[in-house]
Scaffold this active site. Structure first.
Site, PDB file in Angstrom:
ATOM      1  N   THR A  88       0.828  -1.205   0.000  1.00 28.60           N
ATOM      2  CA  THR A  88       0.000   0.000   0.000  1.00 28.60           C
ATOM      3  C   THR A  88       0.861   1.254   0.000  1.00 28.60           C
ATOM      4  O   THR A  88       0.432   2.314  -0.452  1.00 28.60           O
ATOM      5  CB  THR A  88      -0.943  -0.004   1.215  1.00 28.60           C
ATOM      6  OG1 THR A  88      -1.671  -1.226   1.232  1.00 28.60           O
ATOM      7  CG2 THR A  88      -1.932   1.147   1.160  1.00 28.60           C
ATOM      8  N   LYS A 122      -0.494 -12.643   8.054  1.00 27.43           N
ATOM      9  CA  LYS A 122      -1.529 -11.851   7.389  1.00 27.43           C
ATOM     10  C   LYS A 122      -1.990 -12.657   6.182  1.00 27.43           C
ATOM     11  O   LYS A 122      -1.235 -12.843   5.217  1.00 27.43           O
ATOM     12  CB  LYS A 122      -0.976 -10.492   6.956  1.00 27.43           C
ATOM     13  CG  LYS A 122      -1.991  -9.659   6.188  1.00 27.43           C
ATOM     14  CD  LYS A 122      -1.348  -8.473   5.491  1.00 27.43           C
ATOM     15  CE  LYS A 122      -2.393  -7.735   4.653  1.00 27.43           C
ATOM     16  NZ  LYS A 122      -1.781  -6.698   3.790  1.00 27.43           N
ATOM     17  N   TYR A 125       3.199 -12.749   5.309  1.00 24.35           N
ATOM     18  CA  TYR A 125       2.208 -12.102   4.451  1.00 24.35           C
ATOM     19  C   TYR A 125       1.940 -13.033   3.284  1.00 24.35           C
ATOM     20  O   TYR A 125       2.741 -13.109   2.352  1.00 24.35           O
ATOM     21  CB  TYR A 125       2.749 -10.752   3.991  1.00 24.35           C
ATOM     22  CG  TYR A 125       1.820  -9.903   3.155  1.00 24.35           C
ATOM     23  CD1 TYR A 125       0.487 -10.225   2.953  1.00 24.35           C
ATOM     24  CD2 TYR A 125       2.290  -8.737   2.561  1.00 24.35           C
ATOM     25  CE1 TYR A 125      -0.346  -9.426   2.195  1.00 24.35           C
ATOM     26  CE2 TYR A 125       1.471  -7.926   1.801  1.00 24.35           C
ATOM     27  CZ  TYR A 125       0.151  -8.276   1.612  1.00 24.35           C
ATOM     28  OH  TYR A 125      -0.664  -7.482   0.849  1.00 24.35           O
TER      29      TYR A 125
END
Length: 302
Positions: free
Chosen positions: A46, A162, A134
């Site tokens: 992001t 995650k 992740y």
């Protein structure tokens, strides 16, 4: 380490010439902390880490460490396509003062589960810090499967994952078979399901737009167990979640959404291009409706 609460992978604001807008970056960090988030992730997708030079990424770490100043957990994303660069960034993050790392598979190379486990354990040895895995096969091309998890799960530093595969069965698998690896909500549109399976933390891209609201949703649902209000809040959030996860303009929507809250993110770096006017108008309506509806539910007297 146990993760609990909202962890925002913050965007990187740019000037029109593509350079980092450090004043706006400082404002983003302050806004997140003032809104009550529990951790700030610097160097996530992001934040457009893949479009930054190594020098820019390390400067972000130093800047964020100073600005956060212990008021929220500082987590560093250390992924890179080159392993040697990844290990250098890991060592720098450790030395700068990151408190935890977010680590995905290196993109494009498509390592086997054994090769990926070896890579993660090298990062572990370099850093000696808590690591949040992740899993995002849509971006990396490989999944952190059971053979991988069996190997890395033996390290005390590999303490969370995650999960961003979008596969609901993975949520159940991780909750049931790998309780030693803390389950973290990853997919924006699946957060309610993660909470139902016991997740107590959310790596929350939406918090770039609605940090206070996402924190309140977490407190109501994950911590307070009020799934009736949680479902209503999630229902109000779903158009936004859908725009982010399925709309194909994730970063553009994040930055424009933040801009509508008074926190401009600026341009996105190439190869991405600006949003079209039609999507901007759509996002304006989605965010206006979500903000009004979600806050009305949050503000209800219990």
């Amino acid at each position: 380490m146990r993760f609990e609460g909202i962890y925002t992978p913050i965007m990187t604001p740019f000037h029109d010439d593509g350079t980092i807008n450090w004043d706006a970056y400082a404002e983003v960090i302050e806004w997140q902390i003032e809104s009550g988030v529990d951790g700030i992730i610097v160097g996530g997708s992001t934040g457009e880490f893949y479009a930054l030079s190594k020098e820019e990424r390390l400067e972000q770490f130093r800047f964020a460490k100073e600005r956060i100043a212990g008021r929220a957990l500082f987590m560093a994303g250390v992924n890179d396509i080159r392993v040697d660069e990844c290990l250098e960034i890991t060592a720098a993050a450790r030395d700068i003062g990151a408190e935890a790392l977010l680590v995905a598979a290196p993109p494009y190379s498509l390592p086997s589960e054994l090769e990926l486990a070896t890579h993660l354990l090298k990062i572990d040895r370099v850093a000696g810090l808590p690591i949040m895995l992740y899993n995002y096969p849509g971006r990396t091309g490989v999944e952190m499967g059971e053979d991988f998890l069996d190997r890395v799960g033996q390290s005390a530093n590999i303490c969370a994952i995650k999960e961003s595969s979008g596969d609901h069965s993975r949520i159940r698998l991780l909750a049931r078979e790998y309780p030693q690896i803390q389950l973290i909500a990853g997919g924006e549109d699946q957060v309610l399901e993660f909470y139902a399976w016991g997740a107590k933390a959310w790596v929350c891209a939406s918090a770039n737009i609605f940090p206070r609201e996402c924190k309140a949703f977490h407190n109501i649902c994950a911590m307070g167990g009020d799934f009736d209000r949680g479902r209503r809040i999630m229902s109000a959030f779903l158009p936004l979640m859908h725009a982010l996860e399925q709309g194909g303009k994730f970063l553009q929507c994040i930055k424009y959404g933040a801009e509508l809250q008074g926190h401009p993110g600026g341009m996105v770096r190439p190869p991405l291009s600006p949003m079209k006017k039609e999507l901007r108008r759509e996002m304006e309506e989605i965010i206006r409706t979500a903000r009004t509806t979600v806050n009305a539910i949050i503000d209800e007297k219990e």
